[in-house]
Each structure stands twice: as C-alpha cells, then as structure tokens.
Design an enzyme around this catalytic site. Structure first.
Site, PDB file in Angstrom:
ATOM      1  N   ASN A  98      -6.745   1.430   2.700  1.00 36.19           N
ATOM      2  CA  ASN A  98      -7.483   2.675   2.901  1.00 36.19           C
ATOM      3  C   ASN A  98      -7.050   3.758   1.915  1.00 36.19           C
ATOM      4  OD1 ASN A  98      -8.691   1.359   5.040  1.00 36.19           O
ATOM      5  ND2 ASN A  98      -7.466   2.375   6.615  1.00 36.19           N
ATOM      6  N   ASN A 124     -12.194  -0.932  -1.019  1.00 38.75           N
ATOM      7  CA  ASN A 124     -11.523  -1.459   0.164  1.00 38.75           C
ATOM      8  C   ASN A 124     -12.310  -1.113   1.423  1.00 38.75           C
ATOM      9  OD1 ASN A 124      -8.981  -2.383   1.744  1.00 38.75           O
ATOM     10  ND2 ASN A 124      -9.395  -0.342   2.561  1.00 38.75           N
ATOM     11  N   GLU A 125     -12.633  -2.135   2.210  1.00 38.38           N
ATOM     12  CA  GLU A 125     -13.241  -1.952   3.540  1.00 38.38           C
ATOM     13  C   GLU A 125     -14.336  -0.888   3.547  1.00 38.38           C
ATOM     14  OE1 GLU A 125      -9.537  -3.471   6.352  1.00 38.38           O
ATOM     15  OE2 GLU A 125     -10.051  -1.337   6.363  1.00 38.38           O
ATOM     16  N   GLU A 162      -6.290  -9.323   3.550  1.00 40.46           N
ATOM     17  CA  GLU A 162      -5.495  -8.669   4.597  1.00 40.46           C
ATOM     18  C   GLU A 162      -5.522  -9.553   5.829  1.00 40.46           C
ATOM     19  OE1 GLU A 162      -5.907  -4.511   5.588  1.00 40.46           O
ATOM     20  OE2 GLU A 162      -6.595  -4.005   3.556  1.00 40.46           O
ATOM     21  N   TYR A 216      -6.898  -8.894  11.681  1.00 37.89           N
ATOM     22  CA  TYR A 216      -5.620  -8.729  12.371  1.00 37.89           C
ATOM     23  C   TYR A 216      -5.802  -9.125  13.830  1.00 37.89           C
ATOM     24  CZ  TYR A 216      -4.390  -5.798   8.328  1.00 37.89           C
ATOM     25  OH  TYR A 216      -4.145  -5.328   7.064  1.00 37.89           O
ATOM     26  N   GLN A 272       1.505  -6.378   5.634  1.00 40.00           N
ATOM     27  CA  GLN A 272       1.870  -6.086   4.266  1.00 40.00           C
ATOM     28  C   GLN A 272       3.217  -6.739   3.965  1.00 40.00           C
ATOM     29  OE1 GLN A 272       1.199  -2.018   3.028  1.00 40.00           O
ATOM     30  NE2 GLN A 272      -0.672  -1.865   4.235  1.00 40.00           N
ATOM     31  N   GLU A 332       0.849  -1.193   0.000  1.00 46.49           N
ATOM     32  CA  GLU A 332       0.000   0.000   0.000  1.00 46.49           C
ATOM     33  C   GLU A 332       0.882   1.240   0.000  1.00 46.49           C
ATOM     34  OE1 GLU A 332      -3.792   1.918   2.472  1.00 46.49           O
ATOM     35  OE2 GLU A 332      -2.830   0.083   3.196  1.00 46.49           O
TER      36      GLU A 332
END
Length: 503
Positions: free
Chosen positions: A72, A172-173, A292, A244, A352, A27
């Site tokens: 993000n 994304n999200e 992710e 996460y 990442q 990212e």
C-alpha cells in the site's frame, strides 16, 4: 493407526520450480526497514547501517527475490525523495499506514542491501497518485546505462552501474477501496496497458506484473482479472494474487483446511487467464505472481489503535504478528500448494520478511533478532524445494471441519532434484488428533536410500517462539524407514515433515 498412501515417480512431472517462488517482501511499513534491516549506529550493524544478524537470517532463508517498496505504501510514494544526498531527503506523510517516511533508505540503499543477502529486487511503481511518466523515469533511473537525464542522475548519486531490475509490479492492489488512487477495473486496465507498453519501449527485457485481486473475497473477483487482462494481455507477463488467512474463530481444524481455499483461488485465476488467452486467440500464457501470502490476524486490533490514536510516527510497531505453531503448519500447507502449481506460479513472495508479519523479528530499539515459528517451513522449502515438482498420487483419510468437507489428513508434494539425485517429500499431517502412517511407493527411484526425516511438531498448537528461546524448531525424526522402494513414515498429528531420499 490410520494410513495414507502415495505414489511418487520421476515420470509424473508438473514443472520445474522457478526459484523465485521462494521470494519475499519488504515494505516501508512499521519496523520492516527502520529499526529492522536498517539501524545505523547499532553495534550489530555494518558500515552501511544494515543489521548483520538480520542479513545472516535472511541468507538462511535463501530468498532469491524481494518485492519493494510496497505494498500500500507505494501508491503514494515519490521515489525521487529516496535518492541523492541523505541529508537533503524530505520527510513525507505515508498515507497508507499513517506514518512518517524519512527516506533514509531508497532504491540505491535497498539495492546495496539486496546484494548482501543475494537477492534481486522486484520493484513496484506508483500507479495510485502517479502514472506512466513517473514509472518510466524510475525504470530509466534503475536500468538505463547512462547518457539520459535519469540514468545520469543515478550516476551522479554514486551508482555507476545500472541496477538492471528485471521484474516490475504495475502498482499494488488497485482493486482495493483502501488504496490511495483506487481505480475501477477499466481504469486500471487502461493505465496498466499504457504503462507496460511505455516501460517495455525503454527496456524490452523486463517482466511486468499486473495487479490482480487483493484476495479471492473481493466482490470484483474474478471479473477484475478478466477485464485487466483484456486490456493488458499483450504487454504484461504475470497477474498478481494476494491472500492472507487467520484464525480469529480459534478453530484450528478449519484453519488448517484453508490451504484448500488457496488451491481453489489459484485454479480460478488460471482459468480466467486462459479464458482471455482463448478470447484473444493468443499463443502466450500469463503466469502467476503470488506476491503477497501469509498468515495475518494477530495484530489487527493493535494496528488499528496505533493508526487511529498514535499516527504520524517513524517506524511504529505495526503488523507485528507473533506466530503460533499452528500458523507455521498453515504456512507449510500454503507452500505445498504453491509448489503444486509450479507450472503457472513463477513468483511468490512471503509477506513480509522482517518485523512486519514476518519470519524474522528484531526486538525494538536495536534488540536481538530471532526466528518465528513460520521461519522453518519456509527455510526448508527454499532449501530443499529446488528442482522438478512431481505429481503425487495420494490416497489419504478424510475429515470434515466447520466450513470444509472432505479435507485430506495428509497434504504432500515431492520435489526431484535431478542434479543431486535427491527427492524431497514435504508433508503436513493436518489431522490435529491422530498420527498417520504415510506409505510412499518410490520404486522408480533405484538405489536410493533414506537421507533424513525432519519434523516440526509441538504438543501446544498455540505455542510461540520469542527472543528468550525457540519452542518450535526442527528436529531429526527416526519415524521413517525405507525398504525395497517403499518409504514408510509416521507423521505425528499436526506436524510439518521433510523426508529426503537420495543416492
């Protein structure tokens, strides 16, 4: 000494692993790109400005697909800023991470870097501040051969052949209130459906990933997945999952049990997908893109301070978790869980890759590159976890933790590589106090022999690697024996093990 028993047979198959399960993520965040993979003028960089030592470390991980450019970041990204003459590219405010994006690296530079590391791109489009037309324009720029506005623009920019990017993320999200352009589940379901439909008109060969929940703890989970797929089921191929874990409570035993939560999350998403399949009377399966996943918590306070008190910098040191040995164990446990669901998980991205919650670190201002503790379980899985996942039948001692009951001491999975005639057993002893003997019945593997037993272990579960040296690294173990179809392995307390047998 406690014993666990496992039966492994070539007839007990789950699925063949899609190599993209060992993907990663870059990212435009912190020092992932600038002062990470891209450092022009550095003596360690090549003629294109890419760090050669970083390229070699990424090759060690054998990463087949890399998600880009966010995250993000993508929800306020203008892809046009990152193409064309570098000197003409504008600087932009990155709203997600309160940073300055200089746009020195864009899609063409990143595609060139991916070729150097032998990876394909998994491209995300901006469905936060932009929409259908911009997603289609980007797809045309990347994949159309020529003879149209955006494909000719790519050719004018010096890239004659199309990038032919196969996998695309629809935002994304979008369920997250932190997301620029956050949407309700109905709003996102509609734009995902319409964007997917339009993109597949341009290139029917692409695969599309709809945004699932940002974690299983989101209040809209799993209704979000059900609603989005109700709209977009016929046009998308995957639903995304993000998760996460951290250990802020400093409770190692419970931390290592969190892979059980991951398994529950995956099963819930599969059930939701299959409910919509039944509701629509469809014959098509939706697959999972776990794009992710990682351990992330060490840098949270520091990150908040930087974004609040030192905003609007290029490549600030954000999300620079330095991982412990226990983090490496949970990464190994998460990998085992992903492998066990290879029938439905076809893509996964360790988030990442460089500097930002990453297995690879470069010291600031052009310093040396080095491997974090989590580098090794991922490397082992990517190297040896290719083939058919076998369903292990395991009888393991159990323990309870502060928040989990009946946690197995041993978590394990076996991968059969038919071409090489090898079986690799990945096993974690997550009992932090006791060694366990794992007795594996592999009598169906005739004429096999023990090839090696690799172990990752350390007495100090909080130990970290650093630029000054690796405290945590793999070693060969002499704690396995193979006789008459019975593989006996002593698994040290709190250890990651890779046990390989073959002809």
């Amino acid at each position: 000494m406690k014993k666990a028993r496992m039966t492994v047979d070539k007839d007990y198959k789950i699925a063949e692993i899609d190599k993209r399960i060992y993907g990663s993520f870059v990212e435009h965040l912190g020092r992932a790109v600038y002062d990470g993979l891209y450092q022009p003028g550095n003596s360690k960089s090549d003629e294109d400005g890419f760090r050669k030592d970083v390229i070699e470390l990424v090759k060690e991980l054998n990463v087949p697909i890399i998600r880009y450019p966010g995250g993000n970041f993508v929800s306020n990204y203008f892809w046009e800023d990152g193409v064309g003459p570098v000197e003409d590219r504008p600087r932009r405010l990155d709203l997600a991470w309160k940073s300055i994006e200089p746009n020195q690296v864009g899609i063409n530079e990143f595609a060139k870097w991916c070729k150097k590391v032998n990876a394909e791109i998994m491209m995300a489009v901006n469905l936060g501040t932009r929409g259908i037309s911009d997603a289609c324009n980007l797809l045309e720029y990347c994949n159309h051969p020529g003879g149209s506005k955006y494909s000719d623009m790519r050719i004018k920019h010096g890239v004659k052949e199309p990038h032919n990017i196969k996998v695309w993320c629809l935002g994304n999200e979008m369920d997250g209130p932190w997301q620029v352009g956050h949407k309700t589940m109905d709003e996102y379901g509609r734009i995902a459906e319409e964007t997917a439909r339009a993109m597949k008109m341009i290139d029917p060969s692409i695969e599309l990933v709809a945004c699932g929940s940002s974690s299983k703890d989101m209040p809209t989970f799993p209704q979000w997945e059900a609603t989005v797929l109700d709209y977009a089921y016929d046009y998308v191929d995957y639903i995304s999952l993000h998760q996460y874990y951290g250990n802020k409570e400093n409770d190692t035993a419970d931390f290592l049990a969190k892979s059980d939560d991951l398994d529950d999350f995956i099963r819930s998403v599969i059930a939701t997908c299959d409910y919509i399949k039944a509701k629509k009377r469809s014959k098509k399966d939706i697959y999972l893109s776990f794009d992710e996943w990682n351990v992330w918590y060490h840098s949270n306070n520091e990150d908040a301070n930087i974004m609040q008190n030192e905003p609007w910098r290029i490549a600030p040191p954000l999300l620079e978790d330095i991982y412990t040995f226990e983090d490496a164990l949970l990464v190994g446990l998460m990998l085992i869980t992903l492998m066990k669901h290879a029938d439905r998980i076809k893509i996964a991205c360790l988030a990442q890759l460089i500097n930002v919650i990453a297995p690879i670190v470069t010291e600031r201002n052009g310093g040396a590159a080095w491997r974090q503790t989590i580098f090794y379980p991922f490397m082992h899985a990517s190297k040896y976890g290719r083939g058919i996942v076998l369903q292990p039948v395991i009888n393991s001692p159990l323990h309870d933790t502060s928040k989990h009951e009946d946690v197995t001491d041993i978590e394990s999975v076996a991968i059969y590589n038919e071409e090489k005639e090898e079986v690799t057993i990945f096993a974690v002893n997550r009992n932090i106090h006791e060694d366990i003997v794992l007795v594996s019945d592999v009598r169906g593997m005739k004429d096999y022999r023990l090839l090696e037993h690799i172990v990752l272990e350390h007495q100090d579960l909080k130990i970290r690697n650093s630029v000054n040296g690796e405290e945590v690294y793999p070693k060969n173990s002499d704690k396995s024996s193979f006789d008459d179809g019975i593989l006996t392995s002593m698994l040290r307390r709190a250890s990651w093990n890779v046990i390989r047998i073959g002809k």
